[in-house]
Design an enzyme around this catalytic site. Structure first.
Site, PDB file in Angstrom:
ATOM      1  N   SER A   1      -3.086  -5.152   4.954  1.00  0.00           N
ATOM      2  CA  SER A   1      -1.907  -4.409   4.662  1.00  0.00           C
ATOM      3  C   SER A   1      -0.828  -5.336   3.858  1.00  0.00           C
ATOM      4  O   SER A   1      -0.900  -5.412   2.636  1.00  0.00           O
ATOM      5  CB  SER A   1      -1.421  -4.169   6.119  1.00  0.00           C
TER       6      SER A   1
ATOM      7  N   ASP B   1      -7.531   5.708   6.953  1.00  0.00           N
ATOM      8  CA  ASP B   1      -6.115   4.771   6.956  1.00  0.00           C
ATOM      9  C   ASP B   1      -5.040   5.798   7.119  1.00  0.00           C
ATOM     10  O   ASP B   1      -4.767   6.471   6.406  1.00  0.00           O
ATOM     11  CB  ASP B   1      -6.150   4.015   5.692  1.00  0.00           C
TER      12      ASP B   1
ATOM     13  N   HIS C   1      -6.523   2.099   9.711  1.00  0.00           N
ATOM     14  CA  HIS C   1      -5.705   0.824   9.003  1.00  0.00           C
ATOM     15  C   HIS C   1      -5.980  -0.655   9.205  1.00  0.00           C
ATOM     16  O   HIS C   1      -5.648  -1.087  10.580  1.00  0.00           O
ATOM     17  CB  HIS C   1      -4.075   0.989   9.186  1.00  0.00           C
TER      18      HIS C   1
END
Ligand SMILES: *[C@@H]1O[C@H](CO)[C@@H](O)[C@H](O)[C@H]1NC(C)=O
Ligand SMILES: *[C@@H]1O[C@H](CO)[C@@H](O)[C@H](O)[C@H]1NC(C)=O
Ligand SMILES: *[C@@H]1O[C@H](CO)[C@@H](O)[C@H](O)[C@H]1NC(C)=O
Ligand SMILES: *[C@@H]1O[C@H](CO)[C@@H](O)[C@H](O)[C@H]1NC(C)=O
Ligand SMILES: [Ca+2]
Length: 533
Positions: free
Chosen positions: A199, A424, A460
């Protein structure tokens, strides 16, 4: 609150791999004296804390609490906390360096952050447990700091020093300081250095490869928050759509549409497993489910899928558009939960209020409007269009992290692995594919040092029914140190629709883009039933 990623999960399975053989090394004493020369030409060290400490695993702050371990571990480390400033910038950065006392594996690791968190002391645990000397930095603001406290220097004025520290500068310095401290303590520099993040941590990894290409020999950059200036405002697009429709669909109604889309497209990849592995084949028309009855809980009741909710889903899948209808950014793939960005909170099924994703709300308020109290409900399509352009114009060079020219990284012999979940819900999968394609265009030999692995069905940085590549860090180490380039990444998934509390896991070998994971027949829970085409 949803946070933009967590680094811990991305390497959970590393723990299952035996740490590299410890290198016998006589360390210097863990005292201030040993590190007194630690510094860089462009910084003033404000304080240097050196203390014996122990790192705990699992870290109490880690999301790994969802994965109970049978044992708590601690390991003795020499713990450094370096506070420093850039003279004239009036900033203050804290960088943590952990040096294992007896089982150093000869390597160094830089550990990334998530969301607005540049990095943390807690992030170091997993690395030191593997025998790494490790560093992480707060990038000039504390984890718990309010957005305006570090982004705004004063009312209406950005704090560019803090923004640059967060974006890039402090990351480079953490690597330099961490490696220098390693050498001071063990008497020699690390043999190999690695970056590990997902991320924001994935964006940071790309920033290192693009701008500081000699710092790391290997970079693992999961679900990277690259293209920040575009995808962060695009995360607000679903909220613009519901405002323009003047209809705030309940999460239940939205999720029902996603469920129908998955039902319609699941089998197109040859396996009915709740995963859309070949999203290009999916052309689901949401208007086809208008009028279907949905049972909901919290709030309780039944509703029929409305035309406006169908239009909402279609617009979010299509991605952010400018006022003239041209595309601004990618949308979500059909299997992606739409409520993370298109969130609402309801008192009844017909009475809901918008709940924007905090990071994109922070971005539009503090960074773009320079006004942390901006009323988001004023953001219609036209205003959104303006804010999006302002984001790109003002921040592409600062936060975009999408320079496709990786010549420096290639020349210094680096290797990079990126994977991205196709489910995601926060970072649009296609943005990463887009970057990889551009880098490939810039260098046809890209594959020799940078590989990208799409992960169908993964949310995610982890979660979801898809195949999670938990061994990717070890794959990177093998690539760097043994020259074993990963053609595939071993990944595991939870079988769907099983009543078994501890079912055997599904395995698959994720394919390096542009090859696509393709079912060839047999047991769909086995990696051997798939190939890369
Ligand atoms: C490990 O430590 C955590 C936090 O201190 C605690 O909640 C947990 O019960 C411990 N687990 C074991 C197996 O000791
Ligand atoms: C270094 O900075 C951190 C974060 O602001 C602070 O908590 C700590 O007290 C500082 N250490 C010293 C020795 O000043
Ligand atoms: C997004 O990626 C998927 C998977 O590669 C692809 O099928 C689709 O065409 C892409 N979407 C866009 C708009 O490029
Ligand atoms: C919703 O319905 C379920 C099942 O009928 C019931 O158990 C629950 O208490 C209800 N919740 C509310 C908030 O009314
Ligand atoms: Ca499927």
């Amino acid at each position: 609150m949803l946070s933009l990623g967590f680094v811990y999960l991305s390497t959970l399975f590393q723990l299952l791999i035996p740490a590299a053989t410890a290198i016998a090394s006589r360390t210097k004493p863990c005292t201030h004296n040993t590190f007194v020369s630690l510094g860089l030409l462009n910084i003033n060290v404000l304080s240097l804390d050196v203390a014996l400490g122990n790192a705990a695993w699992p870290s109490p702050s880690s999301l790994l609490n969802a994965y109970p371990t049978t044992k708590n571990y601690t390991i003795d480390v020499c713990q450094l906390t370096v506070n420093y400033t850039h003279p004239g910038w009036n900033d203050k950065i804290t960088t943590w360096i952990s040096l294992p006392l007896d089982s150093w594996n000869g390597r160094f690791a830089g550990m990334g952050g998530g969301g607005w968190v540049t990095g943390s002391l807690g992030a170091l645990s997993q690395a030191v447990f593997q025998g790494y000397a490790a560093a992480s930095t707060d990038g000039g603001h504390e984890e718990t700091a309010s957005i305006e406290s570090w982004v705004l220097a004063s009312k209406g004025n950005l704090n560019w020093a803090n923004i640059q520290d967060f974006s890039a500068i402090a990351l480079d310095e953490a690597a330099s300081l961490g490696k220098a401290a390693t050498e001071l303590f063990y008497g020699r520099p690390p043999k190999y250095s690695y970056w590990n993040g997902c991320s924001t941590g994935g964006r940071q990894g790309h920033m290192m490869a693009q701008r500081f290409p000699a710092q790391y020999d290997g970079i693992l950059a999961g679900a990277p928050a690259i293209n920040w200036d575009k995808f962060i405002p695009a995360e607000y697009w679903p909220q613009v759509v519901i405002k323009e429709l003047e209809y705030y669909p309940s999460p239940c109604e939205i999720d029902a549409i996603t469920k129908y889309a998955i039902q319609a497209c699941d089998q197109l990849d040859g396996v009915k497993d709740g995963i859309i592995s070949m999203p290009g084949l999916c052309h689901f028309e949401p208007l086809s489910v208008v009028g279907k009855t949905v049972r909901c809980t919290a709030p309780n009741g039944t509703i029929k899928i409305s035309k406006k909710a169908a239009k909402f889903a279609a617009s979010v899948w299509a991605g952010a558009k400018s006022s003239d209808g041209s595309s601004l950014w990618y949308g979500s793939l059909h299997e992606t939960p739409l409520t993370a960005l298109g969130g609402t909170k309801c008192v009844s099924l017909t009475s809901c209020d918008p709940v924007p994703f905090t990071i994109s709300a922070d971005w539009l308020r503090a960074f773009i409007s320079r006004d942390s109290s901006l009323d988001l409900s004023t953001i219609n399509h036209q205003v959104f269009n303006r804010l999006f352009r302002a984001s790109v114009n003002g921040f592409s060079s600062v936060m975009g992290t999408r320079d496709p020219d990786l010549t420096g990284f290639k020349q210094s012999g680096g290797k990079m692995i990126t994977w991205h979940g196709m489910k995601d819900e926060l970072i649009f999968y296609n943005g990463t594919e887009d970057y990889y394609r551009q880098a490939l265009e810039a260098d046809p030999e890209l594959h020799d040092y940078y590989r990208f692995f799409p992960a169908p069905g993964v949310e995610h940085c982890g979660g979801g029914p898809g195949w999670y590549p938990g061994d990717s860090f070890q794959a990177l180490v093998d690539w760097v140190e043994k020259g074993v380039a990963p053609d595939t990444l071993r990944a595991i998934a939870t079988p769907s629709a099983t009543g078994d509390a501890h079912p055997p896991l599904r395995t698959a070998d994720l394919c390096a883009y542009p090859k696509v994971l393709t079912f060839v027949g047999g047991d769909p829970d086995r990696a051997s039933s798939f190939t890369c085409k």
